[in-house]
Motif scaffolding. Sequence first.
Motif, PDB file in Angstrom:
ATOM      1  N   PRO A 144       0.800  -1.240   0.000  1.00 55.31           N
ATOM      2  CA  PRO A 144       0.000   0.000   0.000  1.00 55.31           C
ATOM      3  C   PRO A 144       0.826   1.280   0.000  1.00 55.31           C
ATOM      4  CG  PRO A 144      -0.915  -1.594   1.540  1.00 55.31           C
ATOM      5  CD  PRO A 144       0.386  -2.161   1.069  1.00 55.31           C
ATOM      6  N   VAL A 145       1.952   1.304   0.707  1.00 57.07           N
ATOM      7  CA  VAL A 145       2.747   2.522   0.802  1.00 57.07           C
ATOM      8  C   VAL A 145       4.008   2.369  -0.052  1.00 57.07           C
ATOM      9  CG1 VAL A 145       3.992   4.084   2.337  1.00 57.07           C
ATOM     10  CG2 VAL A 145       1.887   2.975   3.120  1.00 57.07           C
ATOM     11  N   THR A 146       4.222   3.301  -0.967  1.00 61.33           N
ATOM     12  CA  THR A 146       5.392   3.237  -1.844  1.00 61.33           C
ATOM     13  C   THR A 146       6.337   4.420  -1.666  1.00 61.33           C
ATOM     14  OG1 THR A 146       4.146   4.303  -3.619  1.00 61.33           O
ATOM     15  CG2 THR A 146       4.170   1.885  -3.582  1.00 61.33           C
ATOM     16  N   SER A 147       6.008   5.323  -0.740  1.00 63.42           N
ATOM     17  CA  SER A 147       6.951   6.398  -0.443  1.00 63.42           C
ATOM     18  C   SER A 147       8.166   5.804   0.267  1.00 63.42           C
ATOM     19  CB  SER A 147       6.283   7.456   0.436  1.00 63.42           C
ATOM     20  OG  SER A 147       5.844   6.882   1.657  1.00 63.42           O
ATOM     21  N   GLN A 148       9.311   6.476   0.135  1.00 60.39           N
ATOM     22  CA  GLN A 148      10.550   5.914   0.651  1.00 60.39           C
ATOM     23  C   GLN A 148      10.620   5.965   2.175  1.00 60.39           C
ATOM     24  OE1 GLN A 148      13.939   7.734  -1.155  1.00 60.39           O
ATOM     25  NE2 GLN A 148      13.401   7.121  -3.235  1.00 60.39           N
ATOM     26  N   ALA A 149      11.139   4.863   2.751  1.00 61.37           N
ATOM     27  CA  ALA A 149      11.444   4.832   4.179  1.00 61.37           C
ATOM     28  C   ALA A 149      12.883   5.263   4.430  1.00 61.37           C
ATOM     29  CB  ALA A 149      11.233   3.427   4.740  1.00 61.37           C
ATOM     30  N   PHE A 150      13.729   5.178   3.370  1.00 64.60           N
ATOM     31  CA  PHE A 150      15.154   5.475   3.487  1.00 64.60           C
ATOM     32  C   PHE A 150      15.643   5.873   2.097  1.00 64.60           C
ATOM     33  CE2 PHE A 150      19.688   4.579   3.930  1.00 64.60           C
ATOM     34  CZ  PHE A 150      19.961   4.896   5.256  1.00 64.60           C
ATOM     35  N   SER A 151      16.564   6.814   2.027  1.00 62.52           N
ATOM     36  CA  SER A 151      17.050   7.321   0.750  1.00 62.52           C
ATOM     37  C   SER A 151      17.622   6.205  -0.117  1.00 62.52           C
ATOM     38  CB  SER A 151      18.124   8.384   0.989  1.00 62.52           C
ATOM     39  OG  SER A 151      18.708   8.782  -0.241  1.00 62.52           O
ATOM     40  N   THR A 152      17.303   6.237  -1.411  1.00 61.30           N
ATOM     41  CA  THR A 152      17.819   5.235  -2.341  1.00 61.30           C
ATOM     42  C   THR A 152      19.046   5.738  -3.100  1.00 61.30           C
ATOM     43  OG1 THR A 152      16.268   6.020  -4.041  1.00 61.30           O
ATOM     44  CG2 THR A 152      15.567   4.165  -2.660  1.00 61.30           C
ATOM     45  N   GLY A 153      19.625   6.815  -2.650  1.00 59.85           N
ATOM     46  CA  GLY A 153      20.824   7.348  -3.294  1.00 59.85           C
ATOM     47  C   GLY A 153      22.055   6.518  -2.954  1.00 59.85           C
ATOM     48  N   PRO A 154      23.255   7.108  -3.089  1.00 54.32           N
ATOM     49  CA  PRO A 154      24.491   6.383  -2.760  1.00 54.32           C
ATOM     50  C   PRO A 154      24.456   5.876  -1.322  1.00 54.32           C
ATOM     51  CG  PRO A 154      24.979   8.458  -3.867  1.00 54.32           C
ATOM     52  CD  PRO A 154      23.509   8.483  -3.556  1.00 54.32           C
ATOM     53  N   ALA A 155      25.176   4.783  -1.071  1.00 57.58           N
ATOM     54  CA  ALA A 155      25.204   4.181   0.261  1.00 57.58           C
ATOM     55  C   ALA A 155      25.702   5.178   1.303  1.00 57.58           C
ATOM     56  CB  ALA A 155      26.091   2.939   0.250  1.00 57.58           C
ATOM     57  N   LEU A 156      25.135   5.083   2.516  1.00 57.34           N
ATOM     58  CA  LEU A 156      25.517   5.943   3.621  1.00 57.34           C
ATOM     59  C   LEU A 156      26.382   5.161   4.614  1.00 57.34           C
ATOM     60  CD1 LEU A 156      22.161   7.837   4.310  1.00 57.34           C
ATOM     61  CD2 LEU A 156      24.232   8.754   3.255  1.00 57.34           C
ATOM     62  N   ARG A 157      27.296   5.880   5.241  1.00 62.01           N
ATOM     63  CA  ARG A 157      28.207   5.259   6.210  1.00 62.01           C
ATOM     64  C   ARG A 157      27.650   5.420   7.623  1.00 62.01           C
ATOM     65  NH1 ARG A 157      32.372   7.850   4.852  1.00 62.01           N
ATOM     66  NH2 ARG A 157      32.279   9.478   6.449  1.00 62.01           N
ATOM     67  N   GLU A 161      25.395   4.218  23.181  1.00 61.20           N
ATOM     68  CA  GLU A 161      25.922   4.146  21.821  1.00 61.20           C
ATOM     69  C   GLU A 161      25.691   5.483  21.133  1.00 61.20           C
ATOM     70  OE1 GLU A 161      25.560   1.429  17.732  1.00 61.20           O
ATOM     71  OE2 GLU A 161      24.303   1.006  19.477  1.00 61.20           O
ATOM     72  N   VAL A 162      26.716   5.981  20.449  1.00 59.86           N
ATOM     73  CA  VAL A 162      26.605   7.265  19.779  1.00 59.86           C
ATOM     74  C   VAL A 162      27.117   7.138  18.348  1.00 59.86           C
ATOM     75  CG1 VAL A 162      28.870   7.993  20.657  1.00 59.86           C
ATOM     76  CG2 VAL A 162      27.237   9.723  19.867  1.00 59.86           C
ATOM     77  N   SER A 163      26.424   7.768  17.430  1.00 63.16           N
ATOM     78  CA  SER A 163      26.836   7.852  16.031  1.00 63.16           C
ATOM     79  C   SER A 163      26.779   9.314  15.629  1.00 63.16           C
ATOM     80  CB  SER A 163      25.914   7.017  15.143  1.00 63.16           C
ATOM     81  OG  SER A 163      26.262   7.161  13.784  1.00 63.16           O
ATOM     82  N   SER A 164      27.883   9.851  15.090  1.00 61.63           N
ATOM     83  CA  SER A 164      27.956  11.260  14.703  1.00 61.63           C
ATOM     84  C   SER A 164      29.138  11.440  13.755  1.00 61.63           C
ATOM     85  CB  SER A 164      28.133  12.146  15.942  1.00 61.63           C
ATOM     86  OG  SER A 164      29.425  11.960  16.494  1.00 61.63           O
ATOM     87  N   PRO A 165      29.215  12.579  13.074  1.00 65.73           N
ATOM     88  CA  PRO A 165      30.394  12.829  12.228  1.00 65.73           C
ATOM     89  C   PRO A 165      31.701  12.756  13.004  1.00 65.73           C
ATOM     90  CG  PRO A 165      28.636  14.362  11.678  1.00 65.73           C
ATOM     91  CD  PRO A 165      28.178  13.609  12.893  1.00 65.73           C
ATOM     92  N   GLY A 166      31.643  12.960  14.320  1.00 63.67           N
ATOM     93  CA  GLY A 166      32.850  12.883  15.134  1.00 63.67           C
ATOM     94  C   GLY A 166      33.458  11.504  15.208  1.00 63.67           C
ATOM     95  N   VAL A 167      32.646  10.460  14.932  1.00 62.72           N
ATOM     96  CA  VAL A 167      33.183   9.086  14.882  1.00 62.72           C
ATOM     97  C   VAL A 167      33.153   8.566  13.436  1.00 62.72           C
ATOM     98  CG1 VAL A 167      32.622   8.540  17.271  1.00 62.72           C
ATOM     99  CG2 VAL A 167      30.926   8.096  15.478  1.00 62.72           C
ATOM    100  N   TRP A 168      33.144   9.525  12.465  1.00 69.30           N
ATOM    101  CA  TRP A 168      33.217   9.235  11.030  1.00 69.30           C
ATOM    102  C   TRP A 168      31.932   8.622  10.492  1.00 69.30           C
ATOM    103  CZ3 TRP A 168      35.609   5.072   7.611  1.00 69.30           C
ATOM    104  CH2 TRP A 168      35.988   5.604   6.377  1.00 69.30           C
ATOM    105  N   SER A 169      30.779   9.163  10.908  1.00 71.59           N
ATOM    106  CA  SER A 169      29.483   8.643  10.494  1.00 71.59           C
ATOM    107  C   SER A 169      28.703   9.698   9.712  1.00 71.59           C
ATOM    108  CB  SER A 169      28.673   8.216  11.717  1.00 71.59           C
ATOM    109  OG  SER A 169      27.399   7.735  11.330  1.00 71.59           O
ATOM    110  N   ASP A 170      27.828   9.236   8.823  1.00 71.58           N
ATOM    111  CA  ASP A 170      26.910  10.126   8.123  1.00 71.58           C
ATOM    112  C   ASP A 170      25.642  10.382   8.940  1.00 71.58           C
ATOM    113  OD1 ASP A 170      28.511  10.419   5.875  1.00 71.58           O
ATOM    114  OD2 ASP A 170      27.691   8.614   4.907  1.00 71.58           O
ATOM    115  N   PHE A 171      25.518   9.752  10.097  1.00 68.53           N
ATOM    116  CA  PHE A 171      24.307   9.847  10.903  1.00 68.53           C
ATOM    117  C   PHE A 171      24.596  10.555  12.226  1.00 68.53           C
ATOM    118  CE2 PHE A 171      23.925   6.130   8.202  1.00 68.53           C
ATOM    119  CZ  PHE A 171      22.636   6.232   7.695  1.00 68.53           C
ATOM    120  N   ARG A 172      23.508  10.961  12.865  1.00 64.30           N
ATOM    121  CA  ARG A 172      23.559  11.466  14.239  1.00 64.30           C
ATOM    122  C   ARG A 172      22.428  10.787  15.024  1.00 64.30           C
ATOM    123  NH1 ARG A 172      26.538  16.148  15.277  1.00 64.30           N
ATOM    124  NH2 ARG A 172      27.226  17.321  13.423  1.00 64.30           N
TER     125      ARG A 172
END
Length: 465
Positions: free
Chosen positions: A244-257, A287-298
């Motif tokens: 039923p739902v076809t909108s994106q749940a996550f970007s389909t562009g280049p892979a994210l780190r 657990e933390v994810s941020s550009p400070g640990v070389w991540s594309d996420f926060r």
Amino acid sequence: MIPHRVRRHLSVLAMALPGLGAPLAHADEDTPASTPDRREVAEVTVEGANKTTSGTVRSFGRVDVGDEVDSEELEKVERRLLATGLFQEARVSTEPLSDGRVRLVLRVKDKASWVVAPTVALSSANTGGGLLYAENNLGGRAKKVAVAAQVSTGESGLYVGYLDPILFGLPQLKFSLEGQLKSDRVDEYRPGPSQDDPEILRRTRLNSASISSELGFILFERVRAAAKYRLASIDAQSPDAKKPVTSQAFSTGPALRDTSLRFMVGLDSRQTLHAVTEGLNLEASYEVSSPGVWSDFRYRKFGLLYRHGLRFFTENNLVLRGELALGKDLPFHQELVMGGNTLRGFQYRQFRGDTRLTFTAEYHFPLFKVKSLAFRGVGFSDTGAIAWRELPSDGVLLDPSGRLIRGYLPQTLAQQKAVTVAQGVGAGLRLYLNNVVLPLLGVDVAYAVNSGQVRFYLVAGVTPS
């Protein structure tokens, strides 16, 4: 389900379930020799080990020349050796020497050091299987290696893991290294635990590759701390057009780190002796994810974990597990989930959120034995509560560069701060061999209290070496 199932295998290898041979001896002719007072150890000898090196046995015993021992300490050493899961039997005794000191004798009998185990997924949400190879005593030094491959409708991939529980020969230090390739079909269900056949609103395929390493240390045999660094690449495909739902749940562009750093500290007095777990485990993690640990996420995750094993009537075991987890700004692939083996009676990952509270109680009891094969029963209750604590008003979560990392369903937005509570109860069967380190087979039948549905779960399968 390679990530969850294989990690569970490695966890079992790390705790190293001992076999179901005779219970720990007490006051009989085979018990460790009693000493009326403490005596100094002049030498330590190892007998009976065919594969495990003498140095490894002594490291796990944690008694060396110059230490003093009495009958209570000998019993502790015996339990430490059995709890490693390396040995079918362990007997510890002393022999008097002419100078008043004693010789400490560690008598052990090795288990089969490697196993080949099928990994099986049998449910409407995920069907397939694969193969796991696990070496529990690499080079006779207690190093553990696991390699698994699986193909299924839900999750397929390859997993490799290495665990050293006595880094540099020190039982206070532990090191692990894991690598994984995975293709994961992620289904999002219509909210509500009372549905007989939960409707899938959106289906997204996530492909990932990851590697992680953890270093831990133990103080006073009970205080544990660890730091883990994980590096992953996440790539999403377009949602299934048939849902039923076809909108994106996550970007389909280049892979994210996705890179994260996790810290854990806690108390752990658990020991598993002859398939019965005793002791208490309390843990806190961040657990933390941020550009400070070389991540594309926060994003951030907080966790509190409680595990407790109680022995009754020699071979009966009550195992309790409770967990509180909180997340902030979680991307799609890091959201908290419930269902399947983590909440029996419901679909695999049927419920999602950023806040979760779960509690499981299992009572294990012996049924009968046929030579070295032991049959044990289990009754269980799984209870969970999950909710979305906070969601963006526009229904989308972006990474620091503006890419979509979570597009929420309209039904999810409508359920914000609504708590979903679900419970499953049931019973199962476990089979063990006393000379291997993993269950031979396990099957559970679970009844979902909310929906009245009955579901079956195949837990594991092992072929001894």
